[in-house]
Structures are given as structure tokens and as C-alpha cells.
Design a protein around this motif. Structure first.
Motif, mmCIF file in Angstrom:
data_model
loop_
_atom_site.group_PDB
_atom_site.id
_atom_site.type_symbol
_atom_site.label_atom_id
_atom_site.label_comp_id
_atom_site.label_asym_id
_atom_site.label_seq_id
_atom_site.Cartn_x
_atom_site.Cartn_y
_atom_site.Cartn_z
ATOM 1 N N VAL A 1 -4.377 -14.355 -7.431
ATOM 2 C CA VAL A 1 -3.115 -13.885 -6.409
ATOM 3 C C VAL A 1 -3.844 -14.380 -4.988
ATOM 4 O O VAL A 1 -3.181 -14.722 -3.592
ATOM 5 C CB VAL A 1 -2.420 -13.072 -6.170
ATOM 6 N N TYR A 2 -5.132 -14.324 -5.389
ATOM 7 C CA TYR A 2 -5.925 -14.203 -3.859
ATOM 8 C C TYR A 2 -7.231 -14.879 -4.249
ATOM 9 O O TYR A 2 -8.191 -14.233 -4.808
ATOM 10 C CB TYR A 2 -6.312 -12.826 -3.189
ATOM 11 N N PRO B 1 -8.801 -7.965 1.571
ATOM 12 C CA PRO B 1 -10.283 -8.575 2.160
ATOM 13 C C PRO B 1 -10.664 -7.901 2.978
ATOM 14 O O PRO B 1 -10.757 -6.952 3.748
ATOM 15 C CB PRO B 1 -9.474 -10.480 2.749
ATOM 16 N N THR B 2 -11.842 -8.665 2.330
ATOM 17 C CA THR B 2 -13.344 -7.772 3.429
ATOM 18 C C THR B 2 -13.320 -8.179 4.487
ATOM 19 O O THR B 2 -14.168 -7.502 5.632
ATOM 20 C CB THR B 2 -14.875 -8.378 2.466
ATOM 21 N N ASP B 3 -12.401 -9.593 5.004
ATOM 22 C CA ASP B 3 -13.137 -10.532 6.522
ATOM 23 C C ASP B 3 -11.191 -9.791 6.894
ATOM 24 O O ASP B 3 -10.538 -9.490 6.419
ATOM 25 C CB ASP B 3 -12.184 -11.212 5.882
ATOM 26 N N PRO B 4 -11.329 -8.944 7.959
ATOM 27 C CA PRO B 4 -10.520 -7.534 8.386
ATOM 28 C C PRO B 4 -10.244 -7.990 9.670
ATOM 29 O O PRO B 4 -8.397 -8.203 9.490
ATOM 30 C CB PRO B 4 -11.444 -6.495 9.464
ATOM 31 N N ALA B 5 -9.616 -10.036 9.730
ATOM 32 C CA ALA B 5 -9.234 -10.385 10.353
ATOM 33 C C ALA B 5 -7.906 -11.280 9.744
ATOM 34 O O ALA B 5 -6.874 -11.956 10.284
ATOM 35 C CB ALA B 5 -9.814 -12.222 10.488
ATOM 36 N N ASP C 1 -4.601 -11.061 7.710
ATOM 37 C CA ASP C 1 -3.606 -9.292 7.684
ATOM 38 C C ASP C 1 -2.960 -9.970 6.001
ATOM 39 O O ASP C 1 -1.761 -10.244 5.623
ATOM 40 C CB ASP C 1 -2.598 -10.243 8.140
ATOM 41 N N THR C 2 -3.628 -9.407 4.953
ATOM 42 C CA THR C 2 -3.672 -9.928 3.495
ATOM 43 C C THR C 2 -3.106 -8.133 2.638
ATOM 44 O O THR C 2 -4.201 -7.831 3.234
ATOM 45 C CB THR C 2 -4.404 -10.926 2.451
#
Lengths: 218, 197
Positions: B49-50, B79-83, B85-86
Motif C-alpha cells: 500500500v505504500y 511516513p518517516t518523511d513528515p512532508a 500527508d499519509t
């Protein structure tokens, strides 16, 4: 001696086929054969456990006190089943999920306990190994065959590969428990009929052969 | 030579203990090589899914204030990437043929974009039809608003999206629908901050 060993090996496949002739282990047989691959995986798991437990029990038969032999067998069988479970969970996750509760239930599978009690506990190691291998192979063959028939009729596929557009006209009853009984019963009748036919032919040929020998003597 | 009863009992116990000990040691050894933690199990399945790296969304009282009707959220990953929106949710739906089933639901930018099977044991060829991408696709794309009341087989109001059950897999379809609705409910309460009652 050699032919006796071969006999031990083939005994489980044809003459004492656990599924069709001894009617042992019916519960997993009916439950997991909705797909051929599941049947094959279940058979392989049982074969591994059967082979290992037969060898182990045959090795330890003089050591295990008679009174506690059943608990001792169950501990040995459960160990190998858990090993299979751990390995399948790690490397064959989809199959592990498909077999579900029937994988741990191999512990109380009557084929394994029956072979431990009836064969491995009173026969040498090599014979026990061959017996386990033969019985397991017979079980695998039967399960895969039932699974193939049920999968083909019930979901119109062969080992998970759709056969043309057969999936649209498949008969779902063959995947459900009732269809399982139907297929199992029909195949059992067929196998028994063929076995009897083969035996009768053997007897007829045997008597014919004897007659020929007698005539030759005279 | 007659052995005494005491000796016999001692030997019996000894043999059983030795067998159990050896079996335990063997299992410990196998476990050492085959152990998979829940995180590894999740990471292996989450790729469906991701594609990026996920970390567990640390939230005290994960399901506080969320009232589910026939589902549950077991854990949430971001996600570890905070940018980005998942939210990747492990959602459980009741009403499956064998109790419950678990799905992975990816909600990105307020819409369901991907669903995959997480843990389900439906009958192959029957219930499994509802666990196929072709069925999951019907849930994709809907933007979750506070007013949205989720999916139903028969829509009773304008805020409910109608979805058909898969023929021959009604129970599994129900459980899939329930799991998706649980994910929607969680998103409404914990991310959007409130849901329609």
C-alpha cells in the motif's frame, strides 16, 4: 529384503493410502483441499513431520517407557510441527495463512500418531523412515488430487491459474464443505474400484500362472 | 532383575524431562533463525500500500473517542518523511466468514488511495474474491469529510456511499466494508477532529 523395503515405501502410496484406503486424517483433508496448492503444502508439511517423528520414535523406542509412550510421542510430534510452522511463517507466509489452524492441528493428526504407534514403535529406523515417507507421499498425492478436482470444478482454475473463462461458470458448491464430501466420496469409490480391479487381475494371473506350472510338471 | 517402583517412576520422569528439554532446545534454536517481529511482518506487507519508509504513529489512546460500529483500528503508521500527508492503518472488520479480517488502508491527502489484505483467512475461490484489488478499487478516491458516513450495501442517506457486495462473498465483502468504515471513522475523529454521528 530389498523388495520388502520397497513394499514398505509403496504401502502408504497405494495399498494403505491414508486418505483413500485407511480413511485417516479426514478433517484436514476436507478443510484444506479447496485449492490444489493448499493440499500440496499440507501434504508436504505432514510428510516432513511424519518422516522426522517416525525416525525419532524408532530411535527412542527402547528408551521411552511403555506407560508414557503417548505423551512422549506427542511431544516429539509437536516439536516437529512447531518447526514446520516457524519455517512456513518466515518463508511461506501466504501458505501459512491459507492453512491456518490446520497446520498446528497436525500434532493430533491421526496418521502420524497411528504410524508412530503401529509402525515406528516396533520397527527399525530405516524401515520407519521409508514408512513415513511412503505414507506422507500417499497423503500428499491424495490431497493434491482432491484439491485439483475441487479447485477445477469450484473456481475454474488449475493450481491458481484460471483455465480460460471457466471461472464464470464454476460451481461454488465444490469449494464448500458439502462439495468436499462429494468429491472425497466419489474419488474414494473410484480408487477402491480400481484397486479391486487390479487385485482381481493379479489373482487371476497368479492362478493362471500356477495352472501353467502344474501342466508343465505333468 | 526386578526394578523397584520408585526407580521406574524416576526413570519415566527423567526420560520425559530429557525429551522435553531436547525438544525445547531445538525449538529455541529454530526460533532464533526464523523469528519475525510484528514490525518486520508489517514492513513486508506494507509495501503493497505504500512504497516509502513507515514508522509507527505514536499516539496515546489510539482509539479514544472513536466509536466503531463493527470494526477496529489496531495500529497506525505514518511516513518517516513528515512532508507527506499519509496514514497507513491496520483496520479490522467484523462479519467475515471466519470471524474478522484485517486490511491495510492507505489514506493520503484525505482520500483512500490504496487497500491491501493484511491478515485474512477467507475461503479461496469464494470469500477471497472480496479480498481482490478489483473489489478494493471501488473504495478508492473518496475524499473523507466530517460529514461522510462511510460505505453501505444500501445507501440510506446522501452522505453514505453505496457499494455492492461481491457475489458469493457477501460475508467477506461485509467485513471489508466494515474495516474500511473503521478506517474512515478513525481518520475523521483523530485527524479531521470530529465526525458525523
Amino acid at each position: 529384503m530389498k523388495s520388502k523395503r520397497l513394499n514398505t515405501l509403496t504401502n502408504g502410496v497405494v495399498k494403505s493410502n491414508p486418505t483413500f484406503r485407511l480413511v485417516l486424517g479426514t478433517c484436514p483433508t476436507l478443510a484444506v483441499t479447496t485449492q490444489a496448492l493448499n493440499g500440496l503444502a499440507m501434504g508436504a508439511a505432514v510428510t516432513f513431520v511424519l518422516l522426522c517423528s517416525n525416525v525419532m520414535i524408532s530411535l527412542l523406542k527402547k528408551l521411552i517407557p511403555d506407560r508414557v509412550r503417548i505423551p512422549a510421542y506427542v511431544v516429539i510430534i509437536a516439536t516437529f510441527v512447531t518447526v514446520v510452522q516457524m519455517v512456513m511463517r518466515k518463508w511461506m507466509s501466504p501458505l501459512y495463512e491459507a492453512l491456518g489452524v490446520f497446520l498446528p492441528l497436525i500434532v493430533v493428526n491421526c496418521i502420524i500418531l497411528a504410524r508412530a504407534e503401529a509402525f515406528a514403535s516396533c520397527n527399525p529406523v530405516l524401515d520407519s523412515a521409508l514408512d513415513g515417507l511412503g505414507m506422507g507421499f500417499g497423503f500428499t498425492l491424495s490431497l493434491t488430487f482432491i484439491g485439483m478436482v475441487r479447485e477445477f470444478l469450484g473456481s475454474g482454475s488449475f493450481f491458481g491459474i484460471p483455465v480460460g473463462s471457466l471461472g464464470n461458470v464454476s460451481m461454488s458448491i465444490f469449494i464448500m464443505p458439502a462439495g468436499g464430501f462429494l468429491v472425497y466420496g466419489t474419488l474414494m469409490a473410484l480408487v477402491n474400484y480400481l484397486t479391486r480391479l487390479a487385485e482381481e487381475r493379479k489373482i487371476r494371473m497368479g492362478s493362471h500362472h500356477e495352472k501353467g506350472e502344474k501342466e508343465a510338471k505333468q | 532383575m526386578r526394578k523397584s517402583l520408585g526407580f521406574e517412576i524416576f526413570m519415566t520422569a527423567l526420560v520425559l524431562v530429557v525429551i522435553a528439554g531436547v525438544a525445547g532446545a531445538l525449538l529455541g534454536l529454530v526460533n532464533h533463525f526464523t523469528y519475525i517481529s510484528e514490525e518486520e511482518l508489517f514492513a513486508g506487507k506494507a509495501t503493497a500500500v505504500y512504497s516509502g519508509e513507515l514508522k509507527k504513529y505514536e499516539l496515546s489512546g489510539l482509539n479514544d473517542e472513536v466509536e466503531y460500529s463493527s470494526g477496529n483500528i489496531l495500529s497506525v503508521y505514518v511516513p518517516t518523511d513528515p512532508a507527506q500527508d499519509t496514514y497507513v492503518l491496520v483496520a479490522e472488520g467484523e462479519g467475515a466468514f471466519k470471524g474478522t479480517l484485517r486490511l491495510l488502508v492507505n489514506i493520503t491527502d484525505g482520500a483512500i488511495v490504496k487497500i491491501a489484505k493484511y491478515e485474512a483467512n477467507e475461503t479461496p475461490g469464494l470469500g477471497s474474491k472480496a479480498l481482490d484489488e478489483s473489489y478494493f478499487k471501488k473504495f478508492y478516491g473518496t475524499t473523507i469529510t466530517k460529514q461522510f458516513e462511510g460505505y453501505a450495501f444500501e445507501a440510506q442517506s446522501a452522505n453514505v456511499s453505496e457499494i455492492a457486495a461481491v457475489t458469493g462473498a457477501t460475508k467477506s465483502s461485509t467485513a471489508v466494508k466494515n474495516a474500511v468504515n473503521a478506517a474512515i471513522k478513525w481518520y475523521q475523529v483523530r485527524v479531521l477532529g470530529g465526525a458525523s454521528v
